[in-house]
Design a protein around this motif. Structure first.
Motif, mmCIF file in Angstrom:
data_model
loop_
_atom_site.group_PDB
_atom_site.id
_atom_site.type_symbol
_atom_site.label_atom_id
_atom_site.label_comp_id
_atom_site.label_asym_id
_atom_site.label_seq_id
_atom_site.Cartn_x
_atom_site.Cartn_y
_atom_site.Cartn_z
ATOM 1 N N TYR A 31 -119.484 -3.436 43.462
ATOM 2 C CA TYR A 31 -120.457 -2.714 42.678
ATOM 3 C C TYR A 31 -121.319 -1.862 43.598
ATOM 4 O O TYR A 31 -121.575 -2.206 44.746
ATOM 5 C CB TYR A 31 -121.378 -3.675 41.918
ATOM 6 C CG TYR A 31 -120.732 -4.378 40.758
ATOM 7 C CD1 TYR A 31 -120.071 -5.585 40.932
ATOM 8 C CD2 TYR A 31 -120.794 -3.835 39.483
ATOM 9 C CE1 TYR A 31 -119.481 -6.236 39.856
ATOM 10 C CE2 TYR A 31 -120.210 -4.482 38.406
ATOM 11 C CZ TYR A 31 -119.554 -5.675 38.598
ATOM 12 O OH TYR A 31 -118.977 -6.309 37.538
ATOM 13 N N GLN A 33 -125.129 0.049 43.815
ATOM 14 C CA GLN A 33 -126.457 0.124 43.222
ATOM 15 C C GLN A 33 -127.273 1.170 43.950
ATOM 16 O O GLN A 33 -127.544 1.055 45.146
ATOM 17 C CB GLN A 33 -127.177 -1.227 43.293
ATOM 18 C CG GLN A 33 -128.524 -1.223 42.595
ATOM 19 C CD GLN A 33 -129.239 -2.551 42.671
ATOM 20 O OE1 GLN A 33 -129.145 -3.258 43.666
ATOM 21 N NE2 GLN A 33 -129.960 -2.905 41.618
ATOM 22 N N GLY A 70 -133.437 1.733 42.373
ATOM 23 C CA GLY A 70 -134.059 1.606 41.060
ATOM 24 C C GLY A 70 -133.096 1.574 39.905
ATOM 25 O O GLY A 70 -133.520 1.624 38.749
ATOM 26 N N ALA A 71 -131.828 1.473 40.174
ATOM 27 C CA ALA A 71 -130.834 1.528 39.095
ATOM 28 C C ALA A 71 -130.101 0.207 38.977
ATOM 29 O O ALA A 71 -130.219 -0.680 39.821
ATOM 30 C CB ALA A 71 -129.845 2.666 39.359
ATOM 31 N N GLY A 72 -129.335 0.096 37.913
ATOM 32 C CA GLY A 72 -128.503 -1.080 37.726
ATOM 33 C C GLY A 72 -127.258 -0.995 38.574
ATOM 34 O O GLY A 72 -127.161 -0.177 39.495
ATOM 35 N N LEU A 73 -126.312 -1.817 38.265
ATOM 36 C CA LEU A 73 -125.079 -1.863 39.046
ATOM 37 C C LEU A 73 -123.983 -1.058 38.379
ATOM 38 O O LEU A 73 -123.781 -1.136 37.173
ATOM 39 C CB LEU A 73 -124.602 -3.303 39.215
ATOM 40 C CG LEU A 73 -125.174 -4.068 40.398
ATOM 41 C CD1 LEU A 73 -126.657 -4.315 40.223
ATOM 42 C CD2 LEU A 73 -124.434 -5.362 40.602
ATOM 43 N N LEU A 97 -119.968 -0.497 38.408
ATOM 44 C CA LEU A 97 -118.700 -1.033 38.888
ATOM 45 C C LEU A 97 -117.901 0.063 39.569
ATOM 46 O O LEU A 97 -117.627 1.098 38.982
ATOM 47 C CB LEU A 97 -117.895 -1.613 37.725
ATOM 48 C CG LEU A 97 -116.517 -2.162 38.087
ATOM 49 C CD1 LEU A 97 -116.651 -3.375 39.000
ATOM 50 C CD2 LEU A 97 -115.734 -2.533 36.838
ATOM 51 N N PHE A 122 -122.426 -4.216 46.513
ATOM 52 C CA PHE A 122 -122.310 -5.659 46.310
ATOM 53 C C PHE A 122 -120.853 -6.022 46.063
ATOM 54 O O PHE A 122 -120.169 -5.376 45.269
ATOM 55 C CB PHE A 122 -123.101 -6.100 45.077
ATOM 56 C CG PHE A 122 -124.586 -6.010 45.228
ATOM 57 C CD1 PHE A 122 -125.261 -4.857 44.851
ATOM 58 C CD2 PHE A 122 -125.312 -7.077 45.734
ATOM 59 C CE1 PHE A 122 -126.634 -4.775 44.985
ATOM 60 C CE2 PHE A 122 -126.696 -6.996 45.871
ATOM 61 C CZ PHE A 122 -127.353 -5.845 45.496
#
Lengths: 116, 109
Positions: B35, B37, B40-43, B45, B88
């Motif tokens: 992932y 990132q 300030g953002a989400g993950l 894929l 990640f």
């Protein structure tokens, strides 16, 4: 790819109040949603698994009475942080898994919670 | 519990290849994921690999899996400044993922 919308993206609240965070799957049905918490410079910690129509499964050490999870429909799960404290300040991220596809979970954009 | 480890930081020059490594302990993992990132953002894929595969290539991304050593790597070819982010790796099943601490990739000019 599939879209998961999380709202709000940022919220500031006073100590002692409750905050609700919504996680929506926009173009697919999600029987299972996951709530994570991310600490600064740390990995994501799974808090709980939310199952549509049933009680959430909480990870060890996560207080279920403090972090209330409701998954009332196939497209919406909510996380309510009750009686918030400054130490609850964190980045909360949800993910949702397509009910018909088991390969991946899609993540929301996250919610930055600041408790003052 | 299960554990996933990554190095914390990687710096590469623009145009070079980046290789981010990850080790995991869960031998029952069905899938392994990478992932991205951004601040300030989400993950997001990037890619995933099924546990019975050795390699997967997707445009500039190459994932290598050594199941015996429980070692996963992500290679980004021709790294660009837009690739600067935290990466990640995650192992597990669709029901539960364990994430590494993330590797911050810095791309310099």
């Amino acid at each position: 790819g599939a879209v998961v919308s999380q709202h709000p993206s940022r919220v500031i609240c006073k100590s002692g109040t409750s905050v609700k965070i919504e996680c929506r799957s926009l173009d697919f049905q999600a029987t299972t949603m996951f709530w994570y918490r991310q600490f600064p410079k740390k990995s994501l910690m799974l808090m709980a698994t939310s199952n549509e129509g049933s009680k959430a499964t909480y990870e060890q050490g996560v207080e279920k009475d403090k972090f209330l999870i409701n998954h009332a429909s196939l497209t919406l799960s909510t996380l309510t942080v009750t009686s918030a404290h400054p130490e609850d300040s964190s980045f909360y991220i949800c993910s949702a898994r397509d009910s018909f596809m088991n390969t991946e979970a899609f993540f929301g954009q996250g919610t930055r919670l600041t408790v003052v | 519990g299960e554990d996933v480890e990554q190095s914390l930081f990687l710096s590469v020059r623009e145009g070079d290849s980046s290789v981010i490594n990850c080790t995991y302990t869960d031998s029952s993992s069905t899938y392994l994921y990478w992932y991205k990132q951004e601040p300030g953002a989400g993950l997001q894929l990037l890619t995933y690999i099924f546990s019975n595969m050795d390699m997967k290539q997707d445009q500039r991304l190459t994932v290598l899996l050594n199941k015996k050593d429980k070692h996963l790597s992500l290679r980004i070819a021709d790294t660009q400044t837009g690739d600067s982010a935290i990466y990640f790796c995650a192992s597990g099943t669709a029901s539960k993922l364990t994430f590494g601490t993330g590797t911050r990739l810095q791309v310099t000019l």
